[in-house]
Design an enzyme around this catalytic site. Structure first.
Site, mmCIF file in Angstrom:
data_model
loop_
_atom_site.group_PDB
_atom_site.id
_atom_site.type_symbol
_atom_site.label_atom_id
_atom_site.label_comp_id
_atom_site.label_asym_id
_atom_site.label_seq_id
_atom_site.Cartn_x
_atom_site.Cartn_y
_atom_site.Cartn_z
ATOM 1 N N SER A 140 -33.479 7.398 40.808
ATOM 2 C CA SER A 140 -34.117 7.719 42.185
ATOM 3 C C SER A 140 -35.296 8.544 41.953
ATOM 4 O O SER A 140 -36.054 8.950 42.709
ATOM 5 C CB SER A 140 -33.265 8.466 43.092
ATOM 6 O OG SER A 140 -32.754 9.666 42.644
ATOM 7 N N LYS A 185 -33.719 15.764 44.181
ATOM 8 C CA LYS A 185 -34.668 15.268 44.845
ATOM 9 C C LYS A 185 -35.625 16.279 44.763
ATOM 10 O O LYS A 185 -35.531 17.275 44.499
ATOM 11 C CB LYS A 185 -34.401 14.769 46.433
ATOM 12 C CG LYS A 185 -33.207 14.079 46.582
ATOM 13 C CD LYS A 185 -33.107 12.529 46.179
ATOM 14 C CE LYS A 185 -32.097 11.855 46.245
ATOM 15 N NZ LYS A 185 -32.209 10.395 45.660
#
Length: 244
Positions: free
Chosen positions: A72, A141
């Site tokens: 990701s 993230k």
């Protein structure tokens, strides 16, 4: 022979009139050597406890290692990378900023299932911070917007924060800034963060959790720290500066 005595400069025990406790060349007697050996084994547990306390202190207050389990955050981070996370600056009141790569606890419902059960060695190493924890549900993230910001992305992008387009050179090659999930405009509440992965089409981030508590945002209190260095593998050693 006398010549031998002159060369060695040593006398026999009987010549010295000694009855025991002879010396080595460094002047230590046999009894002293035994005492030194016993002293080392007595001190060893203390040294081990001290090393453990230092390691725990580093893990709790300074840095901790985390493993990257998915793609990701490509191309910034690859699957299997080990990153070091700065846990110190939040203790001084520092708040996450736009562009930082942060590790945070699952705010609830972001990660499906339960984490794998670690073996005994993994538990020990993760306990002292030498190995990523295998029994916690954490994510990594990039911070796109902070409390008070308005964030949005329509069509093929770009992502806009407070009406200004972001420069995002870190986005995975071939992806668009919105990925396949346009959103907003969304006003990020105070004390919250809007986070997204660099691999926009392979990241289950704030865009996909708008139906959960927080509307896709995460609490600043859930942030463990900022990822600052790729520490492993050796060929990928690099710092992780802020972008955006």
């Amino acid at each position: 022979m006398v010549v031998g005595d002159l060369i060695t400069g040593k006398r026999s025990r009987s010549e010295d009139g000694e009855t025991g406790g002879g010396q080595t060349d460094d002047g230590a007697t046999g009894g002293e050597r035994r005492r030194k050996t016993r002293s080392f084994w007595k001190e060893l547990p203390i040294l081990l406890v001290l090393a453990l306390v230092i390691a725990l202190g580093i893990k709790t207050f300074l840095v901790q290692a985390f493993s990257i389990p998915s793609g990701s955050m490509q191309s910034t981070l690859q699957v299997g990378d080990r990153v070091l996370v700065d846990k110190l600056t939040p203790w001084f009141g520092s708040e996450p900023e736009r562009g930082e790569v942060v590790v945070f606890h699952d705010p609830g419902g972001w990660l499906p299932g339960k984490p794998d059960k670690p073996n005994a060695l993994q538990r020990v190493l993760s306990f002292v911070g030498l190995m990523p924890s295998a029994d916690e549900k954490d994510l990594i993230k990039r911070v796109i917007a902070v409390g008070g910001d308005t964030v949005e992305c329509s069509g093929s992008g770009p992502v806009k924060v407070n009406g200004k387009a972001l420069d995002e050179p870190y986005i995975y090659a071939g992806n668009t800034p919105c990925g396949d999930k346009p959103f907003g405009p969304i006003k990020v509440p105070k004390g919250k963060l809007w986070v997204m992965g660099d691999h926009r089409q392979d990241s289950s981030d704030s865009r996909y959790h708008q139906d959960l508590h927080g509307g896709g945002t995460i609490d600043e209190d859930e942030v463990i720290g900022r990822a600052v260095v790729v520490a492993w593998p050796v060929g990928r050693w690099s710092s992780l500066p802020m972008s955006g």
